[in-house]
Design an enzyme around this catalytic site. Sequence first.
Site, PDB file in Angstrom:
ATOM      1  N   SER A 156       0.858  -1.192   0.000  1.00 34.79           N
ATOM      2  CA  SER A 156       0.000   0.000   0.000  1.00 34.79           C
ATOM      3  C   SER A 156       0.890   1.237   0.000  1.00 34.79           C
ATOM      4  O   SER A 156       1.828   1.334  -0.803  1.00 34.79           O
ATOM      5  CB  SER A 156      -1.013  -0.029   1.147  1.00 34.79           C
ATOM      6  OG  SER A 156      -0.370  -0.029   2.405  1.00 34.79           O
ATOM      7  N   LYS A 174      -5.262   2.791  -1.998  1.00 33.97           N
ATOM      8  CA  LYS A 174      -4.313   2.232  -1.029  1.00 33.97           C
ATOM      9  C   LYS A 174      -4.977   1.988   0.331  1.00 33.97           C
ATOM     10  O   LYS A 174      -4.651   1.021   1.024  1.00 33.97           O
ATOM     11  CB  LYS A 174      -3.108   3.158  -0.864  1.00 33.97           C
ATOM     12  CG  LYS A 174      -2.281   3.360  -2.149  1.00 33.97           C
ATOM     13  CD  LYS A 174      -1.595   2.087  -2.610  1.00 33.97           C
ATOM     14  CE  LYS A 174      -0.574   2.356  -3.716  1.00 33.97           C
ATOM     15  NZ  LYS A 174       0.040   1.137  -4.228  1.00 33.97           N
ATOM     16  N   ILE A 203      10.796   6.075  -2.216  1.00 36.07           N
ATOM     17  CA  ILE A 203      11.879   5.166  -2.612  1.00 36.07           C
ATOM     18  C   ILE A 203      12.534   5.718  -3.872  1.00 36.07           C
ATOM     19  O   ILE A 203      11.871   5.856  -4.917  1.00 36.07           O
ATOM     20  CB  ILE A 203      11.328   3.738  -2.887  1.00 36.07           C
ATOM     21  CG1 ILE A 203      10.516   3.197  -1.694  1.00 36.07           C
ATOM     22  CG2 ILE A 203      12.481   2.791  -3.242  1.00 36.07           C
ATOM     23  CD1 ILE A 203      11.288   2.932  -0.429  1.00 36.07           C
TER      24      ILE A 203
HETATM   25  C1  HXC Z   1      -5.523  12.493 -15.472  1.00 27.93           C
HETATM   26  C2  HXC Z   1      -5.331  10.414 -16.487  1.00 27.93           C
HETATM   27  C3  HXC Z   1      -3.915  10.525 -16.491  1.00 27.93           C
HETATM   28  C4  HXC Z   1      -3.337  11.733 -15.938  1.00 27.93           C
HETATM   29  C5  HXC Z   1      -4.457   8.640 -17.406  1.00 27.93           C
HETATM   30  N1  HXC Z   1      -5.609   9.233 -17.077  1.00 27.93           N
HETATM   31  N2  HXC Z   1      -3.409   9.406 -17.063  1.00 27.93           N
HETATM   32  N3  HXC Z   1      -6.119  11.381 -15.990  1.00 27.93           N
HETATM   33  N4  HXC Z   1      -4.183  12.669 -15.436  1.00 27.93           N
HETATM   34  N5  HXC Z   1      -2.030  11.921 -15.904  1.00 27.93           N
HETATM   35  C6  HXC Z   1      -6.963   8.759 -17.312  1.00 27.93           C
HETATM   36  C7  HXC Z   1      -7.232   8.566 -18.794  1.00 27.93           C
HETATM   37  O1  HXC Z   1      -7.537   9.795 -19.419  1.00 27.93           O
HETATM   38  C8  HXC Z   1      -8.421   7.619 -18.753  1.00 27.93           C
HETATM   39  O2  HXC Z   1      -9.619   8.294 -18.405  1.00 27.93           O
HETATM   40  C9  HXC Z   1      -8.091   6.718 -17.565  1.00 27.93           C
HETATM   41  O3  HXC Z   1      -7.156   7.443 -16.761  1.00 27.93           O
HETATM   42  C10 HXC Z   1      -7.460   5.426 -17.998  1.00 27.93           C
HETATM   43  O4  HXC Z   1      -6.295   5.728 -18.751  1.00 27.93           O
HETATM   44  P1  HXC Z   1      -5.613   4.657 -19.704  1.00 27.93           P
HETATM   45  O5  HXC Z   1      -4.371   5.247 -20.215  1.00 27.93           O
HETATM   46  O6  HXC Z   1      -6.618   4.135 -20.670  1.00 27.93           O
HETATM   47  O7  HXC Z   1      -5.334   3.469 -18.672  1.00 27.93           O
HETATM   48  P2  HXC Z   1      -4.293   2.312 -18.766  1.00 27.93           P
HETATM   49  O8  HXC Z   1      -3.734   2.144 -20.146  1.00 27.93           O
HETATM   50  O9  HXC Z   1      -4.934   1.146 -18.150  1.00 27.93           O
HETATM   51  O10 HXC Z   1      -3.072   2.824 -17.855  1.00 27.93           O
HETATM   52  C11 HXC Z   1      -3.211   2.925 -16.457  1.00 27.93           C
HETATM   53  C12 HXC Z   1      -2.412   4.083 -15.915  1.00 27.93           C
HETATM   54  C13 HXC Z   1      -0.956   4.028 -16.413  1.00 27.93           C
HETATM   55  C14 HXC Z   1      -2.480   4.046 -14.397  1.00 27.93           C
HETATM   56  C15 HXC Z   1      -3.030   5.384 -16.419  1.00 27.93           C
HETATM   57  O11 HXC Z   1      -0.237   5.140 -15.932  1.00 27.93           O
HETATM   58  C16 HXC Z   1      -0.270   2.767 -15.996  1.00 27.93           C
HETATM   59  O12 HXC Z   1      -0.475   1.729 -16.582  1.00 27.93           O
HETATM   60  N6  HXC Z   1       0.561   2.810 -14.990  1.00 27.93           N
HETATM   61  C17 HXC Z   1       1.293   1.620 -14.494  1.00 27.93           C
HETATM   62  C18 HXC Z   1       2.650   1.999 -14.102  1.00 27.93           C
HETATM   63  C19 HXC Z   1       2.636   2.985 -12.978  1.00 27.93           C
HETATM   64  O13 HXC Z   1       1.936   3.992 -12.965  1.00 27.93           O
HETATM   65  N7  HXC Z   1       3.449   2.701 -12.003  1.00 27.93           N
HETATM   66  C20 HXC Z   1       3.644   3.620 -10.899  1.00 27.93           C
HETATM   67  C21 HXC Z   1       3.194   3.015  -9.699  1.00 27.93           C
HETATM   68  S1  HXC Z   1       3.791   4.040  -8.403  1.00 27.93           S
HETATM   69  P3  HXC Z   1     -10.693   8.765 -19.533  1.00 27.93           P
HETATM   70  O14 HXC Z   1     -11.780   9.438 -18.740  1.00 27.93           O
HETATM   71  O15 HXC Z   1      -9.972   9.696 -20.446  1.00 27.93           O
HETATM   72  O16 HXC Z   1     -11.158   7.517 -20.212  1.00 27.93           O
HETATM   73  C22 HXC Z   1       2.734   3.894  -7.173  1.00 27.93           C
HETATM   74  C23 HXC Z   1       3.164   4.591  -5.926  1.00 27.93           C
HETATM   75  C24 HXC Z   1       2.003   5.138  -5.174  1.00 27.93           C
HETATM   76  O17 HXC Z   1       1.745   3.298  -7.275  1.00 27.93           O
HETATM   77  C25 HXC Z   1       2.343   5.645  -3.811  1.00 27.93           C
HETATM   78  C26 HXC Z   1       3.595   6.446  -3.716  1.00 27.93           C
HETATM   79  C27 HXC Z   1       3.951   6.872  -2.341  1.00 27.93           C
END
Ligand code: HXC
Length: 286
Positions: A156, A174, A203
């Site tokens: 989380s 989370k 991290i």
């Molecule tokens: C606003 C956003 C956005 C942004 C995406 N969306 N990026 N909205 N600001 N920067 C919106 C899109 O417009 C869409 O909504 C919806 O989110 C889904 O986007 P997709 O790109 O179709 O989703 P997908 O391809 O499934 O990708 C998921 C994702 C992507 C979360 C957006 O970034 C991803 O796959 N991330 C995985 C890797 C990652 O992020 N790792 C970091 C983890 S770090 P609409 O309405 O337009 O349809 C972590 C740490 C947390 O978790 C805690 C730290 C302390």
Amino acid sequence: MENHEYFKVWQEGLFQGKACLITGGSGTICRQQAAALMKLGCSVSIVGRDQEQVDSVVSLLEKIGAQAKAKVVGFGGCDVRSIESMAAVVAKTVSAFGKIDYVICGAAGNFMSDFNHLSANAFKTVVDIDLLGSFNTVKACYPELVKSKGSVLFISATLHYYGVPFQSHVGAAKAGIDALSNALAVEFGPIGIRCNCIAPGPIGGTEGFNRLVPNKKNFESKIPLQRVGRTKDIANATIFLFSPAAEWITGTVMVVDGGFWQMGNFNTLEMYPDVLKQKLLEKPKL
Ligand code: HXC
């Protein structure tokens, strides 16, 4: 990947003959957890969405496995939001290792967004990856965990201990993961399955850290233990929670953050770029 200082502490062969499935396994934190477990003899199944990334992490880990008599397999193209997708990689993992002893629910999605520009689908996407994805992972592994009397590790954060701006979607997801871990710890205890959670702080080298801490000047001095986290800090906590040393520990959330959240630093609006703050004041949108 970092070096493996944990060997000076943990017993060689501690996890020999064990098998662990890790979602988000090719990510920065999870691949270090995988490396640590493998160094101690645990075979590892790396599950991720991006096939190329999974393949490259698997080839790094193969070198570690060769020394420690541990195997690694990798399955790209898996989306934790789909229970069918998870069931398929669990079946492949069992056919490779014959069992699953440990599960790490590491898959996560994150982006910074002010509430005004956060669509319902954007909110749902992060909740689905983080929270539903953790549920699906445990659901798909459950029959194997019952057999192995295994152990689950959720990941989380500390974001939901207070209000972190531009992270309402992530904080909500989370918080749900902590709740899921606590409930399952109580349900699964009598059948010998332990469930714990690690809440990592900042991290270094992770996407989350880079997004949440855009201005890194003097950042280390804001952390009580005076440095940002390293992936091996999370790996060490993982080894402990899976090891027999933690046999009476379930339902805990272990914060690994150098004391950072106690300072409440993620939630000061001043640390985020003005452009994010201004977006909140734009014409309200759905
Ligand atoms: C606003 C956003 C956005 C942004 C995406 N969306 N990026 N909205 N600001 N920067 C919106 C899109 O417009 C869409 O909504 C919806 O989110 C889904 O986007 P997709 O790109 O179709 O989703 P997908 O391809 O499934 O990708 C998921 C994702 C992507 C979360 C957006 O970034 C991803 O796959 N991330 C995985 C890797 C990652 O992020 N790792 C970091 C983890 S770090 P609409 O309405 O337009 O349809 C972590 C740490 C947390 O978790 C805690 C730290 C302390």
